[in-house]
Design an enzyme around this catalytic site. Sequence first.
Site: not given
Length: 375
Positions: A322-324
């Site tokens: 994910t983009c975290d």
Amino acid sequence: MTKKIEKFLAERRPATPCLVMDLDAVADNYRRLRAAVPRAGIYYAVKANPAPEVLGVLAKLGSSFDTASLNEIDMVLATGAGAERISYGNTIKKKADIAAAFQRGVRLYAFDADAELGKIADAAPGSRVFCRIFTSGAGAEWPLSRKFGCDLPMARKLLIAAAKRDVVPHGVSFHVGSQQRDPAQWDAAIAEAAWLFRECEEQGVALSMLNIGGGFPTRLRRTVPGLQAYGAAIEDSLHRHFGNRIPDVIVEPGRQMVGSAGVIQTEVVLIAQKSEDDRKRWVYLDIGKFGGLAETMEEAIQYPIVSGRNGAPMPVVLAGPTCDSADILYEKADYRLPEDLAIGDKLEIRAAGAYTTSYSTVGFNGFEPLKTHFV
Ligand SMILES: *Cc1c(COP(=O)(O)O)cnc(C)c1O
């Protein structure tokens, strides 16, 4: 890893990421706990893995259930298990939910505060209540201290106060922390509970139940003592602190019941080197913290991760898709994977049957919640 899971993965080649649960292994875990603490009533902690298939197997074996919400209560009732096999063990409940549980027949409730006791007396009159006390959480890989429970003088006061309200003061509970590596950690809490039983009795309040919680471990990256060692330590503590007046005992296993029964299969999405001289490669998987591996928070729970390749083990950082940037699984914990690992490879994340599907987000970044196959 069980034979059935191995066969399923080899023959069916399911889309990843996915969890494969062996229901026979769940049943084995139930029987092993039954044998290790034969005197205890078993209340499976539903939150560990609330799949109807898992609840169904345990209901058939005669298990009772520790629940935290109305939905969990309804999932247990849907198996055909009666409300008399349900404990509403969350110490933080809305009054409307207590009333709805009472209406469904639930008569056993946890509390650790005066106001909660008031809610239960109002919404579930005549029910049995048990007071949760603090533990230190020492020795646990996933401690549960501070937020839950109260100290002994407060517990004494609340249990005695309970006798004057429209509820039955039934007993005392505690939880020594999840993935508890030290069987001796139950001793101090059992001693404290015994003190409370005596104090209450002096005030004319007879308690009859001791809930020694969960915490029984599953084998992860590090070995843990066998279940028998836990059973023996607990039995010894009960005799030492309660003498020949041992109350009814219940346990609330979560991880022990389902952890070893599940394997997550994941795919390597990217292998990257952050600079020319960096020896540690980054390996990005199709599952991360938001896809079900929430317990890798602070690298607390360390799953065994297995590759089918046999190149030399090289240090890696493991991260999710994910983009975290919080979605890093292991950076300090010294995970190693074969040097010939390649994009597209499958990896097995073992002992992953507990606290994975129930911790997976509904669709962060558009990734689907973790799917389960049952074998
Ligand atoms: C989560 C929980 C359990 C289960 O704990 P495990 O460490 O998974 O055995 C038991 N009791 C209560 C009250 C819990 O919140």
